[in-house]
Design a protein around this motif. Structure first.
Motif, mmCIF file in Angstrom:
data_model
loop_
_atom_site.group_PDB
_atom_site.id
_atom_site.type_symbol
_atom_site.label_atom_id
_atom_site.label_comp_id
_atom_site.label_asym_id
_atom_site.label_seq_id
_atom_site.Cartn_x
_atom_site.Cartn_y
_atom_site.Cartn_z
ATOM 1 N N LEU A 172 -9.058 0.712 -2.772
ATOM 2 C CA LEU A 172 -8.930 0.508 -4.216
ATOM 3 C C LEU A 172 -10.278 0.094 -4.800
ATOM 4 C CD1 LEU A 172 -5.474 -1.244 -4.061
ATOM 5 C CD2 LEU A 172 -5.948 1.053 -4.897
ATOM 6 N N SER A 173 -10.371 0.142 -6.111
ATOM 7 C CA SER A 173 -11.640 -0.185 -6.749
ATOM 8 C C SER A 173 -11.374 -0.987 -8.022
ATOM 9 C CB SER A 173 -12.380 1.102 -7.117
ATOM 10 O OG SER A 173 -11.736 1.721 -8.208
ATOM 11 N N LEU A 301 -14.052 -10.288 -5.175
ATOM 12 C CA LEU A 301 -15.410 -10.073 -4.661
ATOM 13 C C LEU A 301 -16.342 -9.658 -5.802
ATOM 14 C CD1 LEU A 301 -14.655 -8.195 -1.306
ATOM 15 C CD2 LEU A 301 -15.176 -10.621 -1.629
ATOM 16 N N ALA A 302 -15.856 -8.762 -6.666
ATOM 17 C CA ALA A 302 -16.690 -8.274 -7.770
ATOM 18 C C ALA A 302 -17.100 -9.405 -8.705
ATOM 19 C CB ALA A 302 -15.939 -7.200 -8.557
ATOM 20 N N LEU A 303 -16.259 -10.420 -8.806
ATOM 21 C CA LEU A 303 -16.572 -11.541 -9.699
ATOM 22 C C LEU A 303 -17.279 -12.676 -8.953
ATOM 23 C CD1 LEU A 303 -13.311 -11.417 -11.823
ATOM 24 C CD2 LEU A 303 -15.627 -10.871 -12.609
ATOM 25 N N VAL A 355 -21.372 -1.998 -4.033
ATOM 26 C CA VAL A 355 -21.623 -0.874 -3.135
ATOM 27 C C VAL A 355 -20.327 -0.152 -2.769
ATOM 28 C CG1 VAL A 355 -22.423 -0.265 -0.801
ATOM 29 C CG2 VAL A 355 -23.719 -1.905 -2.173
ATOM 30 N N ARG A 356 -19.258 -0.913 -2.509
ATOM 31 C CA ARG A 356 -18.059 -0.291 -1.906
ATOM 32 C C ARG A 356 -16.885 -0.088 -2.864
ATOM 33 N NH1 ARG A 356 -15.922 -3.576 2.891
ATOM 34 N NH2 ARG A 356 -14.599 -1.758 3.132
ATOM 35 N N PHE A 357 -16.778 -0.895 -3.919
ATOM 36 C CA PHE A 357 -15.506 -0.917 -4.648
ATOM 37 C C PHE A 357 -15.628 -0.522 -6.123
ATOM 38 C CE2 PHE A 357 -14.919 -4.251 -1.241
ATOM 39 C CZ PHE A 357 -14.213 -3.408 -0.401
#
Ligand code: UDP
Length: 385
Positions: A172-173, A301-303, A355-357
């Protein structure tokens, strides 16, 4: 690229969803990136969907989610009616190259039953694959129907017949991952968050117990069954207990909710959700089920918020122990790990997400799968002719 995809988001919620809505959020994240890559998208959803697309198909004017509280015999026609509309649309035109389907069980069964001349299908499995054993264990979609998971661990537990149809998994992203590595360092408060539906599998009861024992402040964010705000649940009275998630909350979680050490804030959305996560020392996932995809994990993780979790389901695929979070199989150790979460660098979490999501990574992977599924189906059709 010339590819026309019918994206079947189903009849339950509009796209993007008005609040909580896992699958509809995935579709809303994926479609703009697909269109950027040149894919034409025909969205099969409800009339109230506002996501920009090339064409729309709908049977219901708005989301039917509330009907899911009713008994089975009053609800079972809803997804069938939606799918009948999709099938009518597919029969009426010949420019659809592939159907990307997201409708649990009914989407897969109906589209697989359409016969060899129907378009190729990629059905994304968003859920726990121990469900529907009679459907998944006997699936025969020929060379035309393929499935993908949202993690490797989810697919590994699927019945063999389903795995025989699999083209792999796509993680997922989140749009929050775009440029996450360039955002300024977050300022952390002292709270820990559990973001998700309040449900035994997500383990809010364990998290709340650990908060009292290990001495950290815990915020529970998410709906309890159909109730998004504490006041709505309180106003619903005894009738609310018919819902199993309400019973779980009232019996197992609420005794720990004291408004200080543990708070339930209801569903949070938009900036409020992001601020709550950014300011948290850690996102806690005290899982009691095999989490299949974990959108809330990649959002955290993004935050720049380290993930502290039970090692179940997709968690080890998304989080690297010691670098982007802390994982343990031991429920009792989880409280200690919350204390150690400050050792994980928030910048590393944000770099990983960037990089990944990102939606672009997800869309690129889906386009590759669309081409693969379409080629396989076309080759077999040619052979048969
Ligand atoms: N979510 C939200 N507000 C809440 C609780 C959850 O917006 O109060 C969102 C969360 O940010 C995530 C989704 O709901 O995007 C939950 O998806 P996930 O894959 O984590 O769990 P699921 O409910 O699909 O098992």
């Amino acid at each position: 690229m010339s590819l026309t995809v019918l994206m079947n988001a189903g009849p339950w919620l509009s796209v993007p969803p008005p609040g909580y809505g896992g699958i509809e959020n995935v579709v809303a994240t994926l479609v703009p990136e697909l269109r950027r890559l040149g894919v034409r998208v025909v969205l099969a959803s409800v009339g109230s969907s506002t996501l920009p697309v090339d064409e729309r198909v709908s049977v219901f004017p708005d989301g039917q989610f509330a009907a899911l509280q009713r008994p089975y015999n009053q609800v079972c026609g809803i997804s069938q009616a939606h799918l009948s509309g999709v099938v009518r649309e597919l029969h009426s035109r010949d420019d659809i190259d592939l159907v990307h389907d997201h409708v649990e069980a009914v989407g897969l069964a109906t589209l697989a039953a359409m016969g060899p001349d129907a378009p190729a299908v990629l059905h994304t499995l968003h859920w726990d694959l121990a469900k529907h054993p009679a459907l998944y264990g006997n699936l025969d979609g020929g060379d035309r129907v393929r499935v993908n998971g949202v993690s490797a661990s989810q697919l590994a537990r699927a019945p063999q017949a389903l795995r025989d149809h699999s083209v792999g998994h796509v993680h997922l992203s989140t749009p929050l991952a775009v440029g996450a590595d360039r955002r300024p360092p977050p300022i952390k408060g002292d709270h820990v968050v559990i973001l998700g539906r309040i449900n035994p599998g997500k383990g809010q009861d364990l998290g709340a117990r650990l908060a009292h024992r290990a001495g950290f402040r815990l915020v529970l964010a998410g709906p309890v069954g159909p109730y998004h705000r504490p006041a709505d649940l309180a106003a619903a009275g005894d009738e609310a207990r018919q819902n199993p998630d309400v019973r779980f909350f009232l019996d197992e979680v609420a005794p720990y909710v004291d408004g200080d050490r543990v708070r339930w804030v209801g569903t949070v959305a938009g900036q409020e959700r992001d601020d709550l996560l950014v300011g948290a020392r850690a996102s806690l996932f005290p899982l009691r089920w095999e989490e299949p995809g974990g959108t809330a994990v990649v959002e955290s993780l993004a935050l720049g918020t380290p993930v502290v979790a039970i090692t179940r389901g997709c968690l080890p695929e998304l989080v690297e122990h010691g670098r982007t979070g802390l994982l343990t199989a031991d429920e009792e150790e989880l409280g200690d790990l919350v204390r150690e979460a400050s050792l994980v660098d928030p910048a590393e979490c944000r770099r990983e997400a960037a990089v990944r999501f990102t939606p672009a990574v997800m869309a690129q992977r889906y386009v590759t799968l669309y081409e693969h599924v379409r080629r396989t189906a076309a080759a077999r059709r040619l052979q048969a002719a």
